[in-house]
Design a protein around this motif. Structure first.
Motif, PDB file in Angstrom:
ATOM      1  N   VAL A   1       0.840  -1.193   0.000  1.00  0.00           N
ATOM      2  CA  VAL A   1       0.000   0.000   0.000  1.00  0.00           C
ATOM      3  C   VAL A   1       0.880   1.250   0.000  1.00  0.00           C
ATOM      4  CG1 VAL A   1      -0.230   0.130   2.527  1.00  0.00           C
ATOM      5  CG2 VAL A   1      -2.003   1.088   1.081  1.00  0.00           C
ATOM      6  N   VAL A   2       2.084   1.164   0.570  1.00  0.00           N
ATOM      7  CA  VAL A   2       3.094   2.230   0.536  1.00  0.00           C
ATOM      8  C   VAL A   2       4.404   1.598   0.083  1.00  0.00           C
ATOM      9  CG1 VAL A   2       4.332   4.004   1.834  1.00  0.00           C
ATOM     10  CG2 VAL A   2       1.966   3.452   2.442  1.00  0.00           C
ATOM     11  N   ASN A   3       4.919   2.057  -1.030  1.00  0.00           N
ATOM     12  CA  ASN A   3       6.133   1.456  -1.593  1.00  0.00           C
ATOM     13  C   ASN A   3       7.373   1.985  -0.874  1.00  0.00           C
ATOM     14  OD1 ASN A   3       8.057   0.215  -3.130  1.00  0.00           O
ATOM     15  ND2 ASN A   3       7.697   1.440  -4.972  1.00  0.00           N
ATOM     16  N   LEU A   4       7.790   1.297   0.208  1.00  0.00           N
ATOM     17  CA  LEU A   4       8.938   1.748   0.995  1.00  0.00           C
ATOM     18  C   LEU A   4      10.264   1.468   0.297  1.00  0.00           C
ATOM     19  CD1 LEU A   4       7.918   0.643   4.616  1.00  0.00           C
ATOM     20  CD2 LEU A   4       7.616   2.867   3.532  1.00  0.00           C
ATOM     21  N   ARG A   5      10.234   0.643  -0.734  1.00  0.00           N
ATOM     22  CA  ARG A   5      11.491   0.308  -1.414  1.00  0.00           C
ATOM     23  C   ARG A   5      12.147   1.533  -2.051  1.00  0.00           C
ATOM     24  NH1 ARG A   5       7.887  -3.825  -2.976  1.00  0.00           N
ATOM     25  NH2 ARG A   5       8.376  -5.861  -2.041  1.00  0.00           N
ATOM     26  N   VAL A   6      11.339   2.529  -2.396  1.00  0.00           N
ATOM     27  CA  VAL A   6      11.906   3.714  -3.055  1.00  0.00           C
ATOM     28  C   VAL A   6      12.781   4.526  -2.103  1.00  0.00           C
ATOM     29  CG1 VAL A   6      10.050   3.911  -4.747  1.00  0.00           C
ATOM     30  CG2 VAL A   6       9.837   5.085  -2.551  1.00  0.00           C
ATOM     31  N   LEU A   7      12.700   4.255  -0.789  1.00  0.00           N
ATOM     32  CA  LEU A   7      13.528   4.992   0.160  1.00  0.00           C
ATOM     33  C   LEU A   7      15.020   4.765  -0.063  1.00  0.00           C
ATOM     34  CD1 LEU A   7      11.527   4.509   3.485  1.00  0.00           C
ATOM     35  CD2 LEU A   7      11.964   6.678   2.333  1.00  0.00           C
ATOM     36  N   SER A   8      15.373   3.640  -0.693  1.00  0.00           N
ATOM     37  CA  SER A   8      16.781   3.321  -0.918  1.00  0.00           C
ATOM     38  C   SER A   8      17.324   3.965  -2.195  1.00  0.00           C
ATOM     39  CB  SER A   8      16.962   1.799  -0.998  1.00  0.00           C
ATOM     40  OG  SER A   8      16.241   1.271  -2.107  1.00  0.00           O
ATOM     41  N   LYS A   9      16.457   4.663  -2.929  1.00  0.00           N
ATOM     42  CA  LYS A   9      16.864   5.243  -4.210  1.00  0.00           C
ATOM     43  C   LYS A   9      17.001   6.760  -4.096  1.00  0.00           C
ATOM     44  CE  LYS A   9      14.228   1.661  -6.685  1.00  0.00           C
ATOM     45  NZ  LYS A   9      13.149   1.406  -7.674  1.00  0.00           N
ATOM     46  N   GLY A  10      17.925   7.315  -4.896  1.00  0.00           N
ATOM     47  CA  GLY A  10      18.088   8.766  -4.932  1.00  0.00           C
ATOM     48  C   GLY A  10      18.354   9.336  -3.549  1.00  0.00           C
ATOM     49  N   THR A  11      17.775  10.480  -3.276  1.00  0.00           N
ATOM     50  CA  THR A  11      17.942  11.136  -1.965  1.00  0.00           C
ATOM     51  C   THR A  11      16.660  11.080  -1.142  1.00  0.00           C
ATOM     52  OG1 THR A  11      17.282  13.306  -2.839  1.00  0.00           O
ATOM     53  CG2 THR A  11      19.629  12.741  -2.949  1.00  0.00           C
ATOM     54  N   LEU A  12      15.710  10.231  -1.535  1.00  0.00           N
ATOM     55  CA  LEU A  12      14.405  10.220  -0.875  1.00  0.00           C
ATOM     56  C   LEU A  12      14.522   9.906   0.609  1.00  0.00           C
ATOM     57  CD1 LEU A  12      11.339  10.434  -1.013  1.00  0.00           C
ATOM     58  CD2 LEU A  12      11.259   8.018  -1.670  1.00  0.00           C
ATOM     59  N   GLY A  13      15.386   8.942   0.977  1.00  0.00           N
ATOM     60  CA  GLY A  13      15.524   8.575   2.380  1.00  0.00           C
ATOM     61  C   GLY A  13      15.893   9.764   3.252  1.00  0.00           C
TER      62      GLY A  13
ATOM     63  N   VAL B   1      11.917  13.456  -5.589  1.00  0.00           N
ATOM     64  CA  VAL B   1      12.000  12.654  -6.812  1.00  0.00           C
ATOM     65  C   VAL B   1      13.361  12.774  -7.495  1.00  0.00           C
ATOM     66  CG1 VAL B   1       9.530  12.865  -7.193  1.00  0.00           C
ATOM     67  CG2 VAL B   1      11.067  14.499  -8.288  1.00  0.00           C
ATOM     68  N   ALA B   2      14.272  13.574  -6.897  1.00  0.00           N
ATOM     69  CA  ALA B   2      15.586  13.754  -7.509  1.00  0.00           C
ATOM     70  C   ALA B   2      16.333  12.426  -7.561  1.00  0.00           C
ATOM     71  CB  ALA B   2      16.396  14.785  -6.726  1.00  0.00           C
ATOM     72  N   GLY B   3      16.801  12.056  -8.736  1.00  0.00           N
ATOM     73  CA  GLY B   3      17.581  10.841  -8.900  1.00  0.00           C
ATOM     74  C   GLY B   3      16.768   9.569  -9.025  1.00  0.00           C
ATOM     75  N   LEU B   4      15.423   9.688  -9.039  1.00  0.00           N
ATOM     76  CA  LEU B   4      14.572   8.503  -9.156  1.00  0.00           C
ATOM     77  C   LEU B   4      14.141   8.296 -10.598  1.00  0.00           C
ATOM     78  CD1 LEU B   4      12.142   8.875  -6.090  1.00  0.00           C
ATOM     79  CD2 LEU B   4      14.237   7.533  -6.226  1.00  0.00           C
ATOM     80  N   PRO B   5      13.907   7.043 -10.996  1.00  0.00           N
ATOM     81  CA  PRO B   5      13.313   6.800 -12.311  1.00  0.00           C
ATOM     82  C   PRO B   5      11.870   7.292 -12.317  1.00  0.00           C
ATOM     83  CG  PRO B   5      13.499   4.752 -11.070  1.00  0.00           C
ATOM     84  CD  PRO B   5      14.226   5.799 -10.282  1.00  0.00           C
ATOM     85  N   PRO B   6      11.348   7.741 -13.479  1.00  0.00           N
ATOM     86  CA  PRO B   6      10.000   8.325 -13.544  1.00  0.00           C
ATOM     87  C   PRO B   6       8.906   7.453 -12.957  1.00  0.00           C
ATOM     88  CG  PRO B   6      11.173   8.699 -15.598  1.00  0.00           C
ATOM     89  CD  PRO B   6      12.038   7.796 -14.776  1.00  0.00           C
ATOM     90  N   GLN B   7       9.024   6.129 -13.084  1.00  0.00           N
ATOM     91  CA  GLN B   7       7.952   5.255 -12.593  1.00  0.00           C
ATOM     92  C   GLN B   7       7.841   5.276 -11.066  1.00  0.00           C
ATOM     93  OE1 GLN B   7      10.624   4.245 -14.308  1.00  0.00           O
ATOM     94  NE2 GLN B   7      11.526   2.370 -13.464  1.00  0.00           N
ATOM     95  N   ASP B   8       8.887   5.763 -10.389  1.00  0.00           N
ATOM     96  CA  ASP B   8       8.856   5.822  -8.926  1.00  0.00           C
ATOM     97  C   ASP B   8       8.392   7.179  -8.393  1.00  0.00           C
ATOM     98  OD1 ASP B   8       9.710   3.220  -8.515  1.00  0.00           O
ATOM     99  OD2 ASP B   8      11.838   3.748  -8.517  1.00  0.00           O
ATOM    100  N   PHE B   9       8.146   8.152  -9.270  1.00  0.00           N
ATOM    101  CA  PHE B   9       7.757   9.494  -8.817  1.00  0.00           C
ATOM    102  C   PHE B   9       6.494   9.488  -7.957  1.00  0.00           C
ATOM    103  CE2 PHE B   9      10.016  12.101 -12.387  1.00  0.00           C
ATOM    104  CZ  PHE B   9      11.231  11.721 -11.852  1.00  0.00           C
ATOM    105  N   PRO B  10       5.388   8.872  -8.423  1.00  0.00           N
ATOM    106  CA  PRO B  10       4.161   8.920  -7.602  1.00  0.00           C
ATOM    107  C   PRO B  10       4.347   8.306  -6.223  1.00  0.00           C
ATOM    108  CG  PRO B  10       3.669   8.225  -9.851  1.00  0.00           C
ATOM    109  CD  PRO B  10       5.156   8.220  -9.724  1.00  0.00           C
ATOM    110  N   SER B  11       5.044   7.152  -6.135  1.00  0.00           N
ATOM    111  CA  SER B  11       5.277   6.506  -4.840  1.00  0.00           C
ATOM    112  C   SER B  11       6.115   7.392  -3.932  1.00  0.00           C
ATOM    113  CB  SER B  11       5.980   5.156  -5.030  1.00  0.00           C
ATOM    114  OG  SER B  11       5.180   4.252  -5.746  1.00  0.00           O
ATOM    115  N   ALA B  12       7.152   8.016  -4.501  1.00  0.00           N
ATOM    116  CA  ALA B  12       8.039   8.860  -3.705  1.00  0.00           C
ATOM    117  C   ALA B  12       7.295  10.077  -3.157  1.00  0.00           C
ATOM    118  CB  ALA B  12       9.230   9.314  -4.561  1.00  0.00           C
TER     119      ALA B  12
END
Length: 525
Positions: free
Chosen positions: A268-280, A396-407
């Motif tokens: 329900v919340v994609n926490l995997r994106v926390l390891s990408k870019g500077t989101l964490g 969303v800096a440094g993330l692939p476009p498909q991860d933008f909404p989740s981030a």
């Protein structure tokens, strides 16, 4: 080969139809945003009317924030599952109905329950309204759409305290909720008649799996943690079996939620994106930004009404003017970011401004007037403006476009969680700081001190009435010092995380990435 009619993009609305759609979406979004802040100036009146303490009545604010924390990351999923129009319409109806029952509440906990339900309905209004406005404009004019919506984002929280102050001072506190009912009815009718469905919306319902366990663990974890933070101080923390029970529930809920989101194929919340870019790292800044905003806006009205003698209308006006001055900054920052400007300088300036705001606010006193508070509130508005859009952009800096909404959804959830945590922290901190300051003040009341004798004589001599007035004076001064300490604490939070800006550095985005980020921010807020 021509596409089938069902697959073709619908014609964009023009003229009066576009105006109606924009007005409808802005109305719904502003209605939700007003309700985030409108109750802040009415807390004293609500506490008095329902026989509650200021500390307990904070749940009226917190319950709404918790509901937002739970529902915001799920809005994209729910809109896809039910169809955006149906979900949007249902959210407006739920928000409007809950507003009526908030106004009709006769006890604090009844009001808290309906505020939570109101927050469930309101959580969808902001991001979905933004997507509806975005879709009403052609690609070349979507910058205009973002600017229109950005003004609405600032307008709602600006009008909330002022509108709340006018209503509370001239009518019953319940009208701060009743006012939503006619607006909600009009928004419901306009949505039903004029908001079009997106192509194919709601048709993939059978293909989407609902993470019921994840939703449950999130609700249990966040709700239990908030209860511990709100009631721990008054219940003597872990001396209370109830606090121990809710602490265990909070740990199990949050750890279980994290485990579930990292292991299921349909989180329900994609926490995997926390390891990408500077989101964490960005979420840390978003958490503290939410803490600073919600805490300062919660503490300020209580301070100036309880200590400085402001009326609700004066309180609302003292928040209105600084915000109106800061509104023009919002589209300017948005325009700079849309051209590829780095969000990092804005974030640094915003953080430093909040540090100054916290420590400057901590120097004010019980004789301060509206103009004394004006500059402090200007700093708060400037700091918020410098942080809001840049932090979304940084997410969303440094993330692939498909991860933008989740981030973006995750970043917004963390900001709301920071706000809920901030209000709970403020309540606990004020209680502890008040007790400390009162103890210090009382210990300095030396009966042999001629200044004390002079003060008692001014109050009518060494009588029971004079000692009661002295006690009230000490009480008021202790609360003043506690509230000022809270502002300083906010400044300390921002100061402590400021060095982490080093980890926010990213390479410059391409024009294509900027366009994708702008689209994602418009659709996911």
């Amino acid at each position: 080969m021509q596409q089938p009619l069902a697959a073709q993009a619908p014609a964009l609305p023009t003229g009066l139809l576009r105006v109606i759609i924009v007005v409808t979406a802005i109305t719904a979004a502003v209605m939700e945003l007003i309700d985030v802040t409108i109750v802040n100036v009415a807390l004293n009146e609500i506490a008095g009317a329902l026989g509650a303490t200021i500390e307990d009545v904070a749940w009226v604010v917190t319950s709404y924030a918790i509901a937002n924390v739970i529902i915001i990351p799920m809005t994209g999923f729910l809109a896809e599952y039910f169809g955006r129009k149906k979900y949007y319409l249902a959210s407006i109806v739920l928000f409007t109905a809950a507003s009526y029952f908030c106004a009709s509440s006769t006890s604090l906990w009844q009001l808290v329950l309906w505020r939570f339900i109101q927050g469930i309905g309101g959580g969808a209004l902001l991001s979905t309204s933004q997507g509806i406005i975005f879709d009403a404009f052609p690609p070349a004019k979507r910058g205009v759409a973002s600017g229109i919506f950005g003004m609405g984002i600032i307008l709602g929280p600006t009008l909330g305290p002022f509108l709340g102050g006018v209503i509370v001072e001239n009518y019953h506190w319940s009208y701060i909720f009743y006012v939503n009912v006619p607006v909600g009815i009009v928004a419901t009718i306009l949505t039903f008649l004029y908001i079009a469905k997106k192509p194919g919306e709601g048709t993939r319902k059978s293909q989407i799996k609902i993470d019921y366990l994840g939703i449950t663990l999130l609700a249990v974890g966040v709700g239990s943690l908030q209860y511990v933070l709100e009631k721990g101080q008054s219940d003597d923390w872990f001396e209370s079996k109830t606090i121990v029970t809710f602490t265990i529930a909070a740990v199990v809920g949050m750890v279980g939620f994290i485990w579930r989101q990292l292991t299921t194929d349909h989180p329900v919340v994609n926490l995997r994106v926390l390891s990408k870019g500077t989101l964490g790292v960005t979420t840390i800044f978003s958490f503290v930004a939410g803490l600073g905003l919600f805490t300062s806006v919660f503490v300020y009205p209580v301070l100036v009404q309880r200590i400085n003698g402001f009326t609700p209308t004066m309180t609302g006006l003292s928040l209105l003017w600084p915000t109106l001055v800061g509104i023009p900054l919002f589209p300017l920052i948005g325009r700079r970011l849309s051209t590829g400007a780095s969000p990092l300088p804005f974030i640094i300036i915003g953080m430093c401004t909040f540090v100054v705001f916290g420590f400057y606010s901590g120097t004010l006193n019980g004789q301060a007037n509206q103009w004394d508070f004006f500059w402090a509130q200007m700093m708060r508005v400037f700091g918020v403006t410098m942080l809001q859009l840049p932090l979304i952009n940084q997410a969303v800096a440094g993330l692939p476009p498909q991860d933008f909404p989740s981030a973006i959804a995750l970043n917004n959830m963390i900001r709301q969680l920071g706000g809920a945590f901030g209000i709970a922290l403020a309540n606990t901190f004020v209680t502890r700081s008040y007790a400390q300051h009162r103890g210090d003040l009382v210990s300095n009341l030396d009966p042999s001190n001629p200044l004390l004798t002079e003060r008692l004589n001014m109050m009518g001599g060494a009588s029971q009435r004079a000692y009661k007035l002295l006690d009230l004076t000490v009480d008021k001064q202790a609360y003043l010092l506690a509230y000022l300490d809270t502002f300083r604490l906010v400044g300390i939070f921002f100061l402590l995380i400021l060095p982490l800006v080093y980890f926010l550095r990213t390479k410059k985005k391409s024009a294509a990435e900027i366009a994708l980020a702008a689209k994602a921010m418009s659709e996911a807020h």
